[in-house]
Scaffold this motif. Structure first.
Motif, PDB file in Angstrom:
ATOM      1  N   ALA A 147      57.456  29.402   5.582  1.00 53.97           N
ATOM      2  CA  ALA A 147      56.777  30.592   5.970  1.00 53.97           C
ATOM      3  C   ALA A 147      58.578  30.837   5.804  1.00 53.97           C
ATOM      4  O   ALA A 147      59.861  29.851   5.814  1.00 53.97           O
ATOM      5  CB  ALA A 147      56.834  30.703   6.961  1.00 53.97           C
ATOM      6  N   THR A 148      58.650  32.609   5.539  1.00 55.29           N
ATOM      7  CA  THR A 148      60.277  32.618   6.160  1.00 55.29           C
ATOM      8  C   THR A 148      60.315  33.282   7.613  1.00 55.29           C
ATOM      9  O   THR A 148      58.942  34.921   7.953  1.00 55.29           O
ATOM     10  CB  THR A 148      60.348  33.333   4.925  1.00 55.29           C
ATOM     11  N   ASN A 149      60.580  33.286   7.961  1.00 57.55           N
ATOM     12  CA  ASN A 149      60.215  34.246   9.762  1.00 57.55           C
ATOM     13  C   ASN A 149      61.985  34.870  10.122  1.00 57.55           C
ATOM     14  O   ASN A 149      63.241  34.334   9.810  1.00 57.55           O
ATOM     15  CB  ASN A 149      60.386  32.508  10.487  1.00 57.55           C
ATOM     16  N   LEU A 150      61.844  35.972  10.301  1.00 56.71           N
ATOM     17  CA  LEU A 150      62.091  37.104  10.531  1.00 56.71           C
ATOM     18  C   LEU A 150      62.294  37.116  12.222  1.00 56.71           C
ATOM     19  O   LEU A 150      61.408  37.229  12.425  1.00 56.71           O
ATOM     20  CB  LEU A 150      62.598  38.750   9.980  1.00 56.71           C
ATOM     21  N   CYS A 158      62.278  41.781  21.483  1.00 55.89           N
ATOM     22  CA  CYS A 158      62.308  40.751  20.100  1.00 55.89           C
ATOM     23  C   CYS A 158      61.338  41.181  19.337  1.00 55.89           C
ATOM     24  O   CYS A 158      59.776  41.101  19.800  1.00 55.89           O
ATOM     25  CB  CYS A 158      61.831  39.523  21.009  1.00 55.89           C
ATOM     26  N   TYR A 159      61.415  41.409  18.304  1.00 57.64           N
ATOM     27  CA  TYR A 159      60.699  41.298  17.424  1.00 57.64           C
ATOM     28  C   TYR A 159      60.311  40.145  16.132  1.00 57.64           C
ATOM     29  O   TYR A 159      61.794  39.899  15.662  1.00 57.64           O
ATOM     30  CB  TYR A 159      60.777  42.961  16.568  1.00 57.64           C
ATOM     31  N   ALA A 160      59.236  39.469  15.531  1.00 54.72           N
ATOM     32  CA  ALA A 160      59.464  38.714  14.685  1.00 54.72           C
ATOM     33  C   ALA A 160      58.249  38.828  13.411  1.00 54.72           C
ATOM     34  O   ALA A 160      56.635  39.770  13.602  1.00 54.72           O
ATOM     35  CB  ALA A 160      58.290  37.410  15.628  1.00 54.72           C
ATOM     36  N   ILE A 161      58.927  38.645  12.960  1.00 52.05           N
ATOM     37  CA  ILE A 161      57.642  38.674  11.072  1.00 52.05           C
ATOM     38  C   ILE A 161      58.097  37.752  10.558  1.00 52.05           C
ATOM     39  O   ILE A 161      58.715  37.028  10.965  1.00 52.05           O
ATOM     40  CB  ILE A 161      58.826  39.919   9.708  1.00 52.05           C
ATOM     41  N   ASP A 162      56.685  36.965  10.576  1.00 49.59           N
ATOM     42  CA  ASP A 162      56.436  36.111   9.575  1.00 49.59           C
ATOM     43  C   ASP A 162      55.503  35.910   8.545  1.00 49.59           C
ATOM     44  O   ASP A 162      55.025  36.189   8.382  1.00 49.59           O
ATOM     45  CB  ASP A 162      55.428  35.292  10.851  1.00 49.59           C
ATOM     46  N   ARG A 163      56.092  35.971   7.368  1.00 51.61           N
ATOM     47  CA  ARG A 163      55.625  35.789   5.980  1.00 51.61           C
ATOM     48  C   ARG A 163      55.179  34.287   5.719  1.00 51.61           C
ATOM     49  O   ARG A 163      56.535  33.076   4.994  1.00 51.61           O
ATOM     50  CB  ARG A 163      56.785  36.080   5.148  1.00 51.61           C
ATOM     51  N   VAL A 164      53.920  34.225   5.158  1.00 52.22           N
ATOM     52  CA  VAL A 164      53.786  32.865   5.289  1.00 52.22           C
ATOM     53  C   VAL A 164      52.556  32.331   4.157  1.00 52.22           C
ATOM     54  O   VAL A 164      52.407  33.435   3.688  1.00 52.22           O
ATOM     55  CB  VAL A 164      53.152  32.424   6.584  1.00 52.22           C
ATOM     56  N   THR A 165      52.939  31.109   3.789  1.00 52.86           N
ATOM     57  CA  THR A 165      52.287  30.421   2.348  1.00 52.86           C
ATOM     58  C   THR A 165      51.294  29.518   2.902  1.00 52.86           C
ATOM     59  O   THR A 165      52.074  28.432   3.402  1.00 52.86           O
ATOM     60  CB  THR A 165      52.936  30.687   0.902  1.00 52.86           C
ATOM     61  N   TYR A 166      49.835  29.688   3.513  1.00 44.42           N
ATOM     62  CA  TYR A 166      49.417  28.374   3.834  1.00 44.42           C
ATOM     63  C   TYR A 166      48.587  28.003   2.041  1.00 44.42           C
ATOM     64  O   TYR A 166      47.617  28.056   1.602  1.00 44.42           O
ATOM     65  CB  TYR A 166      48.025  28.224   4.921  1.00 44.42           C
ATOM     66  N   ALA A 167      48.115  27.141   2.008  1.00 42.51           N
ATOM     67  CA  ALA A 167      47.793  25.210   0.839  1.00 42.51           C
ATOM     68  C   ALA A 167      46.905  24.761   1.051  1.00 42.51           C
ATOM     69  O   ALA A 167      47.484  24.459   2.084  1.00 42.51           O
ATOM     70  CB  ALA A 167      48.614  25.581   0.245  1.00 42.51           C
ATOM     71  N   VAL A 168      45.716  24.649   0.789  1.00 43.38           N
ATOM     72  CA  VAL A 168      44.698  23.647   1.662  1.00 43.38           C
ATOM     73  C   VAL A 168      44.319  22.888   0.355  1.00 43.38           C
ATOM     74  O   VAL A 168      43.188  23.335  -0.253  1.00 43.38           O
ATOM     75  CB  VAL A 168      43.723  24.369   2.740  1.00 43.38           C
TER      76      VAL A 168
END
Length: 201
Positions: A147-150, A158-168
């Motif tokens: 993830a990239t966490n902003l 407080c603002y949070a943006i989470d850009r996530v890649t989840y592989a299974v």
């Protein structure tokens, strides 16, 4: 626009400000009108902030096991895709949340972001605001998350943006109609690029 296609040569047509606009894009407004973004019409905004085996649930991602803290999830977008490499399936995801809790705001740019795999990136300007940026990841049970966490404090929240890649890997393969990972990732990155928080600019 269709008439212009016949009247103008392609090189000149490409210079028009609307030439490359995607008519299929939709707009989202949330957080009481504070958060605005655009997304592909093939995606669906959701308020489901469920977690997974190696990803916590809630309005922001925490990488050190600490509680997520008081906050509200504004929107999450996700898309299951065919992995670029390997087997199973991958989910490309982006979510936005915020908190007005004084305790959360005080540590907005650091809380939950420092783990064994954390890497601090240069601050990023997004929507006219400066964001603290980290990358993080975890793995286990044949599942992997990156993830990239902003994070940013804007107008006292407080603002949070989470850009996530989840592989299974053990998951059943994504359907034949599912996009490639590159396409799904590009859609999430396109959303990220349009996010604006606060008053109109």
């Amino acid at each position: 626009m269709s008439l212009l296609r016949y009247l103008l040569p392609l090189p000149l047509l490409a210079l028009l400000p609307f030439a490359n606009a995607t008519a299929a894009d939709k707009s989202f407004v949330g957080g009481g009108g504070i958060v605005r973004l655009s997304y592909a019409s093939s995606l669906t905004p959701t308020r489901n902030f469920a977690g997974r085996a190696v990803m916590n649930r809630g309005w922001r991602q925490m990488w050190d096991g600490a509680p997520v803290g008081r906050g509200v999830g504004i929107v999450r977008f996700w898309e299951v895709a065919r992995p670029t490499n390997g087997q199973g399936q991958v989910t490309e995801l982006i979510q936005v949340g915020f908190s007005r809790s004084a305790d959360v705001v005080a540590t907005c740019g650091t809380a939950g972001l420092v783990s064994g795999s954390a890497r601090r990136l240069p601050n990023r300007m997004l929507g006219g605001h400066r964001w603290t940026v980290y990358t993080n990841g975890d793995a286990g049970m044949s599942q992997q998350v990156n993830a990239t966490n902003l994070r940013s404090v804007i107008n006292g929240a407080c603002y949070a943006i989470d850009r996530v890649t989840y592989a299974v890997k053990p998951a059943a393969p994504a359907s034949r109609n599912a996009p490639t990972q590159a396409v799904a990732a590009a859609r999430m990155d396109a959303i990220l690029a349009t996010i604006k928080v606060g008053g109109r600019r």
